[in-house]
Write a protein that holds these residues in place. Sequence first.
Motif, mmCIF file in Angstrom:
data_model
loop_
_atom_site.group_PDB
_atom_site.id
_atom_site.type_symbol
_atom_site.label_atom_id
_atom_site.label_comp_id
_atom_site.label_asym_id
_atom_site.label_seq_id
_atom_site.Cartn_x
_atom_site.Cartn_y
_atom_site.Cartn_z
ATOM 1 N N THR A 166 0.344 -1.262 -0.034
ATOM 2 C CA THR A 166 -0.075 0.442 0.157
ATOM 3 C C THR A 166 0.993 1.034 -0.025
ATOM 4 O OG1 THR A 166 0.157 -0.207 2.514
ATOM 5 C CG2 THR A 166 -1.820 -1.485 1.555
ATOM 6 N N PHE A 167 0.192 2.311 -0.351
ATOM 7 C CA PHE A 167 1.467 3.634 -0.492
ATOM 8 C C PHE A 167 0.695 4.468 0.255
ATOM 9 C CE2 PHE A 167 1.204 1.043 -5.206
ATOM 10 C CZ PHE A 167 2.220 1.213 -4.889
ATOM 11 N N ALA A 168 1.643 5.077 1.291
ATOM 12 C CA ALA A 168 1.277 6.420 2.178
ATOM 13 C C ALA A 168 0.128 7.590 1.104
ATOM 14 C CB ALA A 168 2.492 6.438 2.650
ATOM 15 N N PRO A 169 -0.108 8.472 2.168
ATOM 16 C CA PRO A 169 -0.521 10.146 1.652
ATOM 17 C C PRO A 169 0.493 10.734 1.416
ATOM 18 C CG PRO A 169 -1.445 9.127 3.469
ATOM 19 C CD PRO A 169 -0.622 8.291 3.461
ATOM 20 N N GLY A 170 0.091 11.340 -0.157
ATOM 21 C CA GLY A 170 1.170 12.233 -0.399
ATOM 22 C C GLY A 170 1.974 11.096 -1.728
ATOM 23 N N ASP A 171 2.106 9.850 -1.489
ATOM 24 C CA ASP A 171 2.590 8.893 -2.513
ATOM 25 C C ASP A 171 1.861 9.206 -3.994
ATOM 26 O OD1 ASP A 171 4.060 6.751 -3.993
ATOM 27 O OD2 ASP A 171 4.676 5.831 -2.775
ATOM 28 N N PHE A 172 2.137 9.610 -5.191
ATOM 29 C CA PHE A 172 1.600 9.628 -6.001
ATOM 30 C C PHE A 172 0.938 9.179 -7.201
ATOM 31 C CE2 PHE A 172 5.703 9.038 -8.620
ATOM 32 C CZ PHE A 172 5.424 8.640 -9.716
ATOM 33 N N ARG A 173 1.585 7.610 -6.195
ATOM 34 C CA ARG A 173 1.320 6.010 -6.646
ATOM 35 C C ARG A 173 0.232 6.333 -5.926
ATOM 36 N NH1 ARG A 173 7.232 3.063 -5.822
ATOM 37 N NH2 ARG A 173 6.868 4.672 -3.951
ATOM 38 N N SER A 174 -0.377 6.157 -5.430
ATOM 39 C CA SER A 174 -1.901 6.082 -4.805
ATOM 40 C C SER A 174 -3.336 6.517 -5.748
ATOM 41 C CB SER A 174 -1.815 6.311 -2.961
ATOM 42 O OG SER A 174 -1.697 8.212 -3.395
ATOM 43 N N THR A 175 -2.370 7.827 -6.580
ATOM 44 C CA THR A 175 -3.798 8.124 -7.505
ATOM 45 C C THR A 175 -3.391 7.162 -8.860
ATOM 46 O OG1 THR A 175 -2.102 9.387 -8.613
ATOM 47 C CG2 THR A 175 -3.203 10.611 -6.534
ATOM 48 N N GLU A 176 -2.898 6.278 -8.896
ATOM 49 C CA GLU A 176 -2.944 5.716 -10.256
ATOM 50 C C GLU A 176 -3.283 3.911 -10.395
ATOM 51 O OE1 GLU A 176 1.336 4.883 -11.450
ATOM 52 O OE2 GLU A 176 1.949 6.922 -11.666
ATOM 53 N N THR A 177 -4.582 4.016 -10.790
ATOM 54 C CA THR A 177 -5.272 2.736 -10.359
ATOM 55 C C THR A 177 -4.457 1.250 -11.305
ATOM 56 O OG1 THR A 177 -6.374 2.946 -12.982
ATOM 57 C CG2 THR A 177 -7.809 4.268 -11.164
ATOM 58 N N ARG A 178 -3.575 1.214 -11.575
ATOM 59 C CA ARG A 178 -3.075 0.378 -12.035
ATOM 60 C C ARG A 178 -1.983 -0.712 -10.689
ATOM 61 N NH1 ARG A 178 2.000 3.047 -15.713
ATOM 62 N NH2 ARG A 178 3.168 4.407 -14.046
ATOM 63 N N PHE A 179 -2.404 0.687 -9.731
ATOM 64 C CA PHE A 179 -1.740 -0.416 -8.546
ATOM 65 C C PHE A 179 -2.765 0.047 -7.776
ATOM 66 C CE2 PHE A 179 2.657 2.283 -9.795
ATOM 67 C CZ PHE A 179 2.443 1.110 -10.530
ATOM 68 N N ALA A 180 -4.112 0.420 -7.682
ATOM 69 C CA ALA A 180 -5.342 0.290 -6.612
ATOM 70 C C ALA A 180 -4.825 -1.282 -6.608
ATOM 71 C CB ALA A 180 -6.755 0.731 -7.327
ATOM 72 N N PRO A 181 -5.490 -1.976 -5.212
ATOM 73 C CA PRO A 181 -5.481 -2.908 -4.913
ATOM 74 C C PRO A 181 -6.010 -4.392 -5.528
ATOM 75 C CG PRO A 181 -6.135 -1.589 -2.992
ATOM 76 C CD PRO A 181 -6.027 -0.969 -4.134
ATOM 77 N N GLU A 182 -7.056 -3.969 -6.154
ATOM 78 C CA GLU A 182 -7.333 -5.193 -7.064
ATOM 79 C C GLU A 182 -6.906 -5.176 -8.372
ATOM 80 O OE1 GLU A 182 -9.811 -0.805 -8.073
ATOM 81 O OE2 GLU A 182 -8.925 -2.199 -5.753
ATOM 82 N N ASN A 183 -5.659 -4.053 -9.119
ATOM 83 C CA ASN A 183 -5.499 -4.221 -9.748
ATOM 84 C C ASN A 183 -3.916 -4.710 -9.826
ATOM 85 O OD1 ASN A 183 -7.257 -2.752 -11.759
ATOM 86 N ND2 ASN A 183 -6.787 -1.275 -11.043
ATOM 87 N N LEU A 184 -3.327 -4.472 -8.594
ATOM 88 C CA LEU A 184 -1.866 -5.061 -8.222
ATOM 89 C C LEU A 184 -1.951 -6.614 -7.864
ATOM 90 C CD1 LEU A 184 0.465 -3.904 -7.749
ATOM 91 C CD2 LEU A 184 -0.200 -3.191 -5.043
ATOM 92 N N ARG A 185 -2.904 -6.660 -7.501
ATOM 93 C CA ARG A 185 -2.612 -8.143 -7.227
ATOM 94 C C ARG A 185 -2.930 -8.825 -8.838
ATOM 95 N NH1 ARG A 185 -6.885 -7.200 -3.431
ATOM 96 N NH2 ARG A 185 -8.730 -7.149 -4.522
ATOM 97 N N HIS A 186 -3.202 -8.936 -9.528
ATOM 98 C CA HIS A 186 -3.445 -8.753 -11.411
ATOM 99 C C HIS A 186 -1.844 -8.993 -11.483
ATOM 100 C CE1 HIS A 186 -4.137 -10.364 -15.114
ATOM 101 N NE2 HIS A 186 -3.672 -8.749 -15.480
ATOM 102 N N ASN A 187 -1.383 -7.400 -11.401
ATOM 103 C CA ASN A 187 -0.265 -6.853 -12.566
ATOM 104 C C ASN A 187 1.345 -7.677 -12.040
ATOM 105 O OD1 ASN A 187 -2.541 -5.766 -13.551
ATOM 106 N ND2 ASN A 187 -1.617 -3.686 -12.204
#
Length: 382
Positions: A267-288
């Motif tokens: 998971t990404f901390a608040p302010g980490d821009f990767r948290s705004t990229e949906t490719r890193f959202a939990p449901e996608n990260l599990r696949h990616n």
Amino acid sequence: MEEITNQERRKFLLAGAGVAAASLLPAQVSAAQAKGTQGNSPASAALGTRKLGALEVSGIGLGVQNMSRTYTGAVPYRPEMLGVIRSAFDRGVTFFDAAEAYGPWEVERILGEGVAPFRDQVVIATKFGWNIDPETGKRRPGLNSRPKHIKLVVEAMLKRLKTDRIDLLYQHRVDPVVPIEDVAGAVKDLMNEGKVLHWGLSEMGVKTLRRAHAALPVAAVQSEYSMLWRGPEQQVIPTCEELGIGFVPWSPLGVQFLTGWIDAATTFAPGDFRSTETRFAPENLRHNVALVQLVQQWAERKGAAPAQIALAWLMAQKPWIVPIPGTTNKDHLLQNIGAVDVHFTRAEVAELSAAVAAIDIQGKRLPDAVQVYSDVEAPPKR
């Protein structure tokens, strides 16, 4: 208890990342480290050179964007950043990438100070194009590539970079209200004054690239490109090949994804821009993470680090592709440089590329509010 154990184990692994990186260095790079070699040394020869148009650079560059602020928002210790820049040069890196917008301004200051002892032996790339107040450095809405503004920006860049010329000046994003021919005209004026030597574009539309190159030969295009994002393969890279333009992938390690330090539980901390990229959202990260696993398999197969596999794969695509991995860590710098010693046969490149293509990455590479600035076509010249 199992979840807590895994978290603690991950902290331990992260703490040991520097040791692991050093252990994966090729012997010749480690030797260069011990000797503290210079840019025209055996270390430079081992790293090799590549051409971006008519501009010759080291086979791998160094992106310095995060040297003023990291993904997590932390501010790195400036003397350490100067040390990373100088260590890169000592080991053969001659290509350093910055931008007015990084900071804003602060990264250019760090780079200028870092390369000052050997300025004439390196290539400095930086970028204009965002609407940044030239007096205060405040980010204002939108873009600004008006010719008068470009010239003001470059004068300020030269001062921050402690230099009399910029080797490679990119338009950071295409201004939708300024014809690219007007942008090229401003850059040509700066070239005539000796303040800019080569120019390029970043994340532009392909039609705009062709118009820009017709107006003033373009040395390089910079766009996101990695195993995680292969969009440029569709149109941009073929166009670069046709026109003789070099290609510089930003985020060649997929914002750390391809280093192996991100997994399905990350998971990404608040302010980490990767948290705004949906490719890193939990449901996608599990696949990616299947892509990470693939890279790790090849790392074991080739006796390399995952990051080295990702970078070597990029360099194997075309001889005029020059990745610019960024780092604030000297051990990671050395590991990245070691990618030049990872070699693939043609059959291995085809095999790995097919395996990468078979993994359908879920989610978008950028938030919509950022993506809107990419693939833009400049307005016609009236």
